[in-house]
Design a protein around this motif. Structure first.
Motif, PDB file in Angstrom:
ATOM      1  N   CYS A 176     -10.649  26.999 -18.796  1.00 58.40           N
ATOM      2  CA  CYS A 176     -11.463  25.851 -19.276  1.00 58.40           C
ATOM      3  C   CYS A 176     -12.903  26.773 -19.224  1.00 58.40           C
ATOM      4  CB  CYS A 176     -11.395  25.019 -18.084  1.00 58.40           C
ATOM      5  SG  CYS A 176     -12.056  25.289 -16.434  1.00 58.40           S
ATOM      6  N   PHE A 177     -13.051  27.911 -19.037  1.00 60.29           N
ATOM      7  CA  PHE A 177     -14.358  28.547 -18.990  1.00 60.29           C
ATOM      8  C   PHE A 177     -14.254  30.107 -19.168  1.00 60.29           C
ATOM      9  CE2 PHE A 177     -18.421  30.508 -17.702  1.00 60.29           C
ATOM     10  CZ  PHE A 177     -19.359  29.561 -18.461  1.00 60.29           C
ATOM     11  N   GLN A 178     -14.983  30.668 -19.870  1.00 64.33           N
ATOM     12  CA  GLN A 178     -14.740  32.216 -19.997  1.00 64.33           C
ATOM     13  C   GLN A 178     -16.260  32.907 -19.760  1.00 64.33           C
ATOM     14  OE1 GLN A 178     -13.916  30.485 -22.880  1.00 64.33           O
ATOM     15  NE2 GLN A 178     -12.086  29.839 -21.913  1.00 64.33           N
ATOM     16  N   GLN A 215      -9.052  32.112 -24.136  1.00 68.63           N
ATOM     17  CA  GLN A 215      -9.727  30.852 -24.447  1.00 68.63           C
ATOM     18  C   GLN A 215      -8.962  29.826 -24.365  1.00 68.63           C
ATOM     19  OE1 GLN A 215     -11.819  32.312 -27.964  1.00 68.63           O
ATOM     20  NE2 GLN A 215     -13.807  32.673 -27.083  1.00 68.63           N
ATOM     21  N   VAL A 270     -10.033  29.859 -14.689  1.00 68.82           N
ATOM     22  CA  VAL A 270     -11.257  30.255 -15.576  1.00 68.82           C
ATOM     23  C   VAL A 270     -11.197  31.881 -15.546  1.00 68.82           C
ATOM     24  CG1 VAL A 270     -12.950  28.537 -14.958  1.00 68.82           C
ATOM     25  CG2 VAL A 270     -12.680  30.610 -13.360  1.00 68.82           C
ATOM     26  N   THR A 274     -16.779  25.490 -12.316  1.00 62.39           N
ATOM     27  CA  THR A 274     -15.970  24.751 -13.286  1.00 62.39           C
ATOM     28  C   THR A 274     -14.511  24.929 -13.003  1.00 62.39           C
ATOM     29  OG1 THR A 274     -17.654  25.608 -15.080  1.00 62.39           O
ATOM     30  CG2 THR A 274     -15.530  24.703 -15.915  1.00 62.39           C
ATOM     31  N   THR A 334     -21.253  29.659 -12.530  1.00 61.69           N
ATOM     32  CA  THR A 334     -20.776  28.512 -13.455  1.00 61.69           C
ATOM     33  C   THR A 334     -19.327  28.549 -13.837  1.00 61.69           C
ATOM     34  OG1 THR A 334     -22.859  28.469 -14.806  1.00 61.69           O
ATOM     35  CG2 THR A 334     -21.112  27.452 -15.813  1.00 61.69           C
ATOM     36  N   ALA A 335     -18.418  29.609 -13.822  1.00 68.89           N
ATOM     37  CA  ALA A 335     -17.202  29.671 -13.975  1.00 68.89           C
ATOM     38  C   ALA A 335     -16.556  29.321 -12.754  1.00 68.89           C
ATOM     39  CB  ALA A 335     -16.895  31.313 -14.362  1.00 68.89           C
TER      40      ALA A 335
END
Length: 606
Positions: A174-176, A170, A203, A195, A191-192
Motif C-alpha cells: 500500500c506504500f513504497q 507496487q 509496505v 501507512t 510514512t511507510a
C-alpha cells in the motif's frame, strides 16, 4: 556519465545550501519537545531510527536473509536491544514468517537484499496483502550514488534501471519508499510504517546500502511513538445505515449472523459477538474467519461454507429470510465454486467501512465496529433460527474404531488432535485437506487458529508457523502440513530449532498434492516420497531440541502424542503420519468437484 568504466563518483559532503535546514536549528527545535530524548551523533543514524521504530510498533522479531546490500543495515538492527534478528533459510520463508508473526502481534517485518531477495519474498508479501496483514518489507538497496547513473549492478537483470523491484512491489503493497538520501529518510520511513498500520497492508521500504550508519539531524532524538489518528464514521451515514438495517432485520422471521475474515482488519470481532449476545440470532463464521468468534458462544452453529459447511449450519443460513454478513469475502473457494444458495435481496453486507442493505441502499464512511455497536440497541431479540438449528441438530458421530495395527485414517488422526487443543495451543492449517479437517476442530476458548484462505499458497504454513510461534510464546503451535506443501518450504524447520521453538508438526504423508487431485488429477500430482523424519533429523544435526517419529496406526499415534506432550514437551516434535493416498475428507471431495466445475466452464458465446 562516468569518464571511466566502473569509476566511482567522489562522495559529496551533506548539502547546506538554500533549502536545507542548518543542523543547530533542528537540534534546538527538537530539544523543546519534552517527549523526546537527545542522542549522540553515533546513535542518531538511519539504521537505529528504523530499529527503534520496529520495536515501538511491536515488530520485535525481524526475519531476514543477509545479502551484500543489507549487511550494514542488519548490523544496526542487531545492535538494538529490544529487537531480535532471526536469520531464515530463504526469503520466501522470511516473508511467510513475518506474515505469521503479524497474525499474532498485529504487525510483522522482514529484511532482504535488492532484487534477488526482493523478488523472492514477493510471493509472501502478496499473500499478506490478500489477508490484510501489515508486514514491513525492508530491502537493502543500491548505493545512493548509483541512482541516476548508467551503471549496471549485480543482483539485477542487467539493465541500468533499478526500478524493476519497486514496480513489482507496487501492486502488492500500500506504500513504497525508496530511501536513497538522508534528507527525506525520516519522513519516508515513518510514512511507510504508519501507512501499514493504518491500512493493514504490507509496505515496501528500500534503503540504500551506504545510508544505515550515517547520522542526520532528523534522527537526533528518540522517535516519538506513533499515535495513529482513529478513523471516524460519518455520523449521519451511520444513523441512516443503522435505521435501515434495524428495519430490515426486525421484520425478518428467522435472521442469522455470519462473520467473515475482514472482522480482523476492522477490529470488530468483539462488537460482532456483543451484537450476537443482544439479538439472539444464530451465529456462524465463514471458513477464513474461524477463530475470530468464540466457538463456545451459546448461539454458535459452526462454519458456513456452502455445501461443505459443518453439520446443519448451511441449512440454517441458507433457509434464513435475512442474513447479516460482517466482513465477508466471496471468492470461488469460499463460495465452493460459486454454488452458495444465498440471495442478495436477503443480505446485509457489512464491510470495514461500508454497509449494503439487500439490493440497496448503500452507506459509505460507516465503520463496521461503529455500525455493529450501534445496532445492538436497535434489534429485537429473535432466537428462531437458533431454535430451528437446535431442533434439527444431531451430534457428530465418531470415526469407526480401528482394528489393532490397522492403517491409520485421517479422521482418526484429527480425533486425537482435537483432544490436544486448549487455551495454550494454536492451530496452523496448511493449504490442502488440512483446510477441511481443521475446520471441523472445535476450538476451546483462547485457542489460536490460522490459515491462508484467500491466497492459498502451498508451503505457507512452515514459515507462518515459525513466525506465529515466535510471536505467541505462551502457546504451543500445532501445525498440520501435507507432504507436498512441506517439500516447498521445509528448510526453515532449521530456524525453528535455532529459536528453540516447541511446535508440534504433523506431517501428513499421503504421497502427493491431494487437494489438486480432487480438482483435476494427473501424474503431476504425484511427488517423490522423502524420508521426512530423516530429513528433519539431518537438519537437527544434534543442535537444539528435536524429536521425530513415524506413525502408521492409531496405537503409534497415541504413543507419539503422549511423548510430544509429555517427555518431549520442551522439544520441537515432528510426527510423520503415513496415510493412504486416497484418504481425504468428504468435504474435500465435494469442494474439489465444485471448484473443478467452476474452473472448467466453457467460454461465454461471443
Amino acid at each position: 556519465m562516468d569518464s571511466k568504466i566502473g569509476a566511482l563518483d567522489v562522495c559529496k559532503p551533506p548539502c547546506n545550501d538554500v533549502g536545507s535546514i542548518p543542523h543547530n536549528d533542528v537540534v534546538s527545535t527538537l530539544q523543546s519537545s519534552p517527549a523526546s530524548t537527545a542522542l549522540n551523533s553515533a546513535e542518531s543514524t538511519l539504521g537505529r531510527h528504523l530499529a527503534r521504530r520496529l520495536v515501538q510498533i511491536g515488530a520485535t522479531d525481524v526475519f531476514s536473509v543477509p545479502g551484500d546490500f543489507n549487511l550494514t543495515l542488519l548490523d544496526h538492527l542487531i545492535a538494538e536491544p529490544g529487537l531480535n534478528l532471526i536469520g531464515c533459510c530463504n526469503e520466501l520463508n522470511a516473508g511467510y514468517a513475518a506474515d505469521g508473526f503479524a497474525r499474532s502481534r498485529g504487525v510483522g517485518a522482514c529484511v532482504v537484499t535488492f532484487t534477488v531477495g526482493g523478488l523472492s519474498v514477493l510471493n509472501a508479501v502478496a499473500g499478506a496483502y490478500s489477508e490484510n496483514l501489515p508486514v514491513i518489507c525492508i530491502v537493502g538497496g543500491p548505493n545512493s550514488n548509483d541512482y541516476g547513473t548508467n551503471r549496471i549492478l549485480h543482483h539485477t537483470i542487467g539493465l541500468p534501471d533499478f526500478s524493476q523491484e519497486l514496480r513489482c512491489f507496487q501492486t502488492v503493497t500500500c506504500f513504497q519508499a525508496v530511501v536513497n538520501n538522508l534528507e527525506d529518510a525520516h519522513e519516508l520511513i515513518d510514512t511507510a510504517i504508519s501507512t501499514a498500520l493504518k491500512e493493514c497492508k504490507p509496505v515496501y521500504i528500500s534503503i540504500s546500502c551506504n545510508l544505515p550508519g550515517l547520522p542526520h539531524p532528523t534522527f537526533c532524538r528518540e522517535p516519538v511513538p506513533f499515535v495513529i489518528s482513529p478513523r471516524l464514521s460519518n455520523h449521519m451515514g451511520l444513523e441512516a445505515a443503522v435505521e435501515a438495517a434495524a428495519e430490515f432485520l426486525n421484520k425478518a422471521v428467522k435472521p442469522v449472523m455470519v462473520g467473515g475474515p475482514k472482522l480482523r482488519v476492522a477490529n470488530a470481532s468483539e462488537a460482532f459477538v456483543e451484537l450476537a449476545d443482544a439479538c439472539g440470532y444464530a451465529l456462524a463464521v465463514m471458513p477464513s474467519a474461524k477463530g475470530f468468534v468464540p466457538e463456545n458462544h451459546p448461539h454458535f452453529i459452526g462454519t458456513y461454507w456452502g455445501a461443505v459447511s459443518t453439520g446443519f449450519c448451511a441449512e440454517i443460513v441458507e433457509s434464513a429470510d435475512a442474513y447479516l454478513f460482517a466482513g465477508p469475502i466471496f471468492n470461488d473457494y469460499s463460495s465452493v465454486g460459486y454454488s452458495l444458495l444465498l440471495k442478495k435481496d436477503k443480505a446485509i453486507i457489512v464491510q470495514p467501512d461500508r454497509v449494503m442493505i439487500a439490493n440497496g441502499p448503500a452507506f459509505g464512511c460507516v465503520l463496521m465496529r461503529d455500525f455493529l455497536g450501534a445496532l445492538v440497541k436497535r434489534l429485537k431479540q429473535n432466537t428462531t433460527a437458533y431454535e430451528n438449528y437446535h431442533r434439527i441438530y444431531v451430534p457428530e458421530g465418531h470415526p469407526l474404531k480401528c482394528e489393532p495395527k490397522e492403517a491409520l485414517r485421517v479422521n482418526v488422526l484429527f480425533q486425537h488432535i482435537q483432544k490436544m487443543l486448549s487455551s495454550e495451543t494454536a492451530v496452523i492449517a496448511e493449504t490442502g485437506d488440512s483446510w477441511f479437517n481443521c475446520q471441523k476442530l472445535k476450538l476451546p476458548p483462547g485457542c489460536g487458529y490460522e490459515f491462508q484462505m484467500q491466497y492459498g499458497s502451498i508451503g505457507w504454513s512452515v514459515g507462518a508457523t515459525l513466525g506465529y510461534a515466535q510471536a505467541a510464546k505462551n502457546k504451543r503451535v500445532i501445525a498440520c502440513i501435507g507432504d507436498g506443501s512441506f517439500q516447498v518450504t521445509a528448510q526453515d524447520v532449521s530456524t525453528m530449532l535455532r529459536c528453540g521453538q516447541k511446535t508440534i508438526i504433523f506431517l501428513i504423508n499421503n504421497g502427493g498434492y491431494t487437494i489438486e487431485v480432487e480438482i483435476h488429477d494427473g501424474p503431476y500430482n504425484v511427488i517423490k516420497n522423502w524420508n521426512y523424519t530423516g530429513l528433519v533429523d539431518a537438519i537437527h544435526n544434534g543442535e537444539g531440541k528435536c524429536w521425530t517419529t513415524k506413525v502408521h496406526c492409531e496405537e503409534e499415534l497415541i504413543e507419539a502424542i503422549d511423548t510430544a506432550t509429555g517427555a518431549k514437551k520442551d522439544c520441537l516434535c515432528f510426527i510423520e503420519v503415513i496415510v493412504h493416498k486416497d484418504d481425504t475428507s468428504k468435504e474435500l471431495l465435494e469442494w474439489g468437484s465444485r471448484v473443478a466445475a467452476a474452473n472448467g466452464r466453457p467460454p461465454n458465446p461471443q
